[in-house]
Design an enzyme around this catalytic site. Sequence first.
Site, PDB file in Angstrom:
ATOM      1  CD  GLU A 200      -1.300  -0.021   3.694  1.00 57.55           C
ATOM      2  OE1 GLU A 200      -2.396  -0.588   3.526  1.00 57.55           O
ATOM      3  OE2 GLU A 200      -0.961   0.469   4.780  1.00 57.55           O
ATOM      4  CG  HIS A 235       6.206   0.339  12.508  1.00 59.60           C
ATOM      5  ND1 HIS A 235       5.953   1.523  11.862  1.00 59.60           N
ATOM      6  CD2 HIS A 235       7.160  -0.292  11.788  1.00 59.60           C
ATOM      7  CE1 HIS A 235       6.717   1.600  10.795  1.00 59.60           C
ATOM      8  NE2 HIS A 235       7.469   0.523  10.732  1.00 59.60           N
ATOM      9  NE  ARG A 292      -5.668  -6.845  20.585  1.00 62.98           N
ATOM     10  CZ  ARG A 292      -5.033  -5.676  20.573  1.00 62.98           C
ATOM     11  NH1 ARG A 292      -5.260  -4.781  21.498  1.00 62.98           N
ATOM     12  NH2 ARG A 292      -4.159  -5.387  19.621  1.00 62.98           N
TER      13      ARG A 292
HETATM   14  P1  ADP Z   1       0.587  -3.863  13.521  1.00 63.56           P
HETATM   15  O1  ADP Z   1      -0.658  -4.699  13.409  1.00 63.56           O
HETATM   16  O2  ADP Z   1       1.841  -4.659  13.342  1.00 63.56           O
HETATM   17  O3  ADP Z   1       0.604  -2.987  14.737  1.00 63.56           O
HETATM   18  P2  ADP Z   1      -0.433  -1.758  11.785  1.00 63.56           P
HETATM   19  O4  ADP Z   1      -1.000  -2.076  10.464  1.00 63.56           O
HETATM   20  O5  ADP Z   1      -1.394  -1.457  12.903  1.00 63.56           O
HETATM   21  O6  ADP Z   1       0.572  -2.929  12.226  1.00 63.56           O
HETATM   22  O7  ADP Z   1       0.576  -0.555  11.632  1.00 63.56           O
HETATM   23  C1  ADP Z   1       1.397  -0.141  12.704  1.00 63.56           C
HETATM   24  C2  ADP Z   1       1.939   1.243  12.444  1.00 63.56           C
HETATM   25  O8  ADP Z   1       2.640   1.296  11.204  1.00 63.56           O
HETATM   26  C3  ADP Z   1       0.897   2.336  12.319  1.00 63.56           C
HETATM   27  O9  ADP Z   1       0.493   2.810  13.583  1.00 63.56           O
HETATM   28  C4  ADP Z   1       1.638   3.377  11.515  1.00 63.56           C
HETATM   29  O10 ADP Z   1       2.513   4.091  12.345  1.00 63.56           O
HETATM   30  C5  ADP Z   1       2.470   2.557  10.566  1.00 63.56           C
HETATM   31  N1  ADP Z   1       1.799   2.380   9.255  1.00 63.56           N
HETATM   32  C6  ADP Z   1       0.976   1.382   8.879  1.00 63.56           C
HETATM   33  N2  ADP Z   1       0.539   1.547   7.611  1.00 63.56           N
HETATM   34  C7  ADP Z   1       1.116   2.680   7.139  1.00 63.56           C
HETATM   35  C8  ADP Z   1       1.083   3.395   5.872  1.00 63.56           C
HETATM   36  N3  ADP Z   1       0.367   2.962   4.848  1.00 63.56           N
HETATM   37  N4  ADP Z   1       1.799   4.530   5.785  1.00 63.56           N
HETATM   38  C9  ADP Z   1       2.538   4.973   6.825  1.00 63.56           C
HETATM   39  N5  ADP Z   1       2.617   4.349   8.005  1.00 63.56           N
HETATM   40  C10 ADP Z   1       1.921   3.216   8.179  1.00 63.56           C
END
Ligand code: ADP
Length: 668
Positions: A200, A235, A292
């Site tokens: 993405e 992250h 959750r």
């Molecule tokens: P996880 O399930 O491993 O926690 P997430 O999909 O919730 O992963 O993403 C964790 C973090 O990664 C987000 O809070 C954000 O900071 C960063 N992130 C995720 N997707 C994007 C994106 N498309 N562009 C920029 N940062 C992203």
Amino acid sequence: MFEKILIANRGEIACRVIETAKRMGIKSVAVYSEADKNARHVAMADEAWLLGPAPAKESYLKGDLILEIAKKSGAQAIHPGYGFLSENADFSRACEAADIQFIGPPATAIDAMGSKSAAKEIMQEAGVPLVAGYHGENQDADYLQAQAFSIGYPVLIKATAGGGGKGMRVVWNNDEFADSLASCKREALASFGDDKVLVEKYLTKPRHVEIQMFADTHGNALHLFERDCSVQRRHQKVIEEAPAPGLTPEQRSAMGDVAVKAAKAIGYVGAGTVEFLFDEDGSFYFMEMNTRLQVEHPVTEKITGQDLVEWQLRVASGQPLPCSQDQLTINGHAFEARIYAEDPDQDFLPATGRLNHLATPNTNDHVRIDTGIRQGDEVSVHYDPMIAKLIVWDHDRDAALARLRGALADYQIVGLKTNLEFLSQLAAHDGFNEADLDTNFISRYQEELFPEKASISDELLAVAALYTMLQQKDRGDQFVADNADPFSPWDSTQGWRLNEDNHHHVTFVDKDSLVEYPVVVHFRSPDFLIELESGEWSVNGSMNDKEVSINFNGRQFKSSVIESGHDLNIFISGKEFALSVKQEGLSDDDDQGAANLTAPMPGTIISVMVNAGDKVESGQPLLVMEAMKMEHTIKAPADGIVSEVLYNEGDLVGDSAELVVFEAESKD
Ligand code: ADP
């Protein structure tokens, strides 16, 4: 309503759930691993059942055993907390089959949101905004690269089964794509057993804004506003707040509506969080849904005045949501800081160890602490290294932030590395004060958030010297009280010495830099005269338990001194300094030898090359351990004899655990 529930979790969240159950008159059943037999959640529950050995696979992840205990103990429902079995659809199904209520959404909803790509498909159909990307089935490397190209760089490759910040790679251009894809797939396979990915658009300055939603079994769904969780490392969230600074009421209700729509699209029931990326231009995109209760739910509780665990219990027992959307309002501002056993200076490497000393700020309407750990407890390699969540509330963001800084300054932990000082730096940072937030906040302000260690001040040395002398005097007084003639000069505790100026030499060592600070203290009853490199200072003060009150260079102030072995951990104005008192007669070589025979970090022993009694040469490998996917060889610090090997292959060891008892050959 249930009469008895089982909490299939540990630590702060188990304690948190038990608290609400108690308040509602519901009996609680705790479960625990051998490592947790003395844990706070076990002590708090009405009854507690042993699951098995420390590793989660042999204890907290044993769904069948947990269900059996629920049956035996007469619990009617199971609260899974977060982590462990909380997002495990099979466990939710097994609960249903066993006629025990799972306090969470139906298995179908967990399944629907379990894969990041499948969740996106569902959301796309429900008209929820998504970041441009490809989340289909085709996993051919060239095809994915072509998708990345048409989305436009930078892109993010994400493991669809990912979580906890693992299995993500940012790719800045076409040339890097193939390598990043391969390494992301490797990590995904190793961590989640599934190498499927999605691609993405990578937003370069987004905020992480999430909506807390709730739905019941009567078809009602609502949201309890948002949380901003932009401050992240690797992250992963560090400080969360509610409401999100600068969000307009229109943006809030638009995001809230989308979250409710998303929940309805999958027939959701219970507490859920819909995570969004919030872009600079105010647009927002669905990222994922967590099915959750979240770690950071307390900030929502503080601004809404609701107890979300109570809501979960009500909904799970078939009651309707306690209120409607228009009855909810935002009151004030709340922050949550996650206090972790970790080393911010080593890329936040998790740390382990015993909390030898713990002092916490006073709790009241403004300050709340959610924790499962008490003084004397151990943070082990087996579980998440979170020590506590510090939650503060006040009428507006500035006031709440001042509370956060104050509460962090009152937090003292000695015995293991923590991120407390880093959290204080964050809370005091201008950018954070001005809410200049995005997910790269920490890396953007790297230099200011990780300043060079402050050097040891005269003030600190004066406290250390005064403490050492008062301690000695205390011990001396005790000795005199227990013994002998009060009029004898031999029993004076004023540092009296025959034919000599009454003084002491003591050398303090900065434990970070290993720089030595020699100090001479002269007794000038009731004061002390302290000779430092900068000159002579007259000092006086007193000591009450761990608190030292000192009068130094025209300033009176208090500090806490925690002594363990030869170490002094000194807290002045919320800052911690670690000194050790140099032991005369020990050479530097000896010190280093001892240091090398301890585990540099928590890990597993993978090879033991020596036996007790072996004669070894300096530099000879004694054992190898693996920690954080790296190998570390523990070598003999000098020629000598291994008198004892304290661990076997396969054993887990904590940070600084002594591995080998070693006797250096005497040099003469
Ligand atoms: P996880 O399930 O491993 O926690 P997430 O999909 O919730 O992963 O993403 C964790 C973090 O990664 C987000 O809070 C954000 O900071 C960063 N992130 C995720 N997707 C994007 C994106 N498309 N562009 C920029 N940062 C992203």
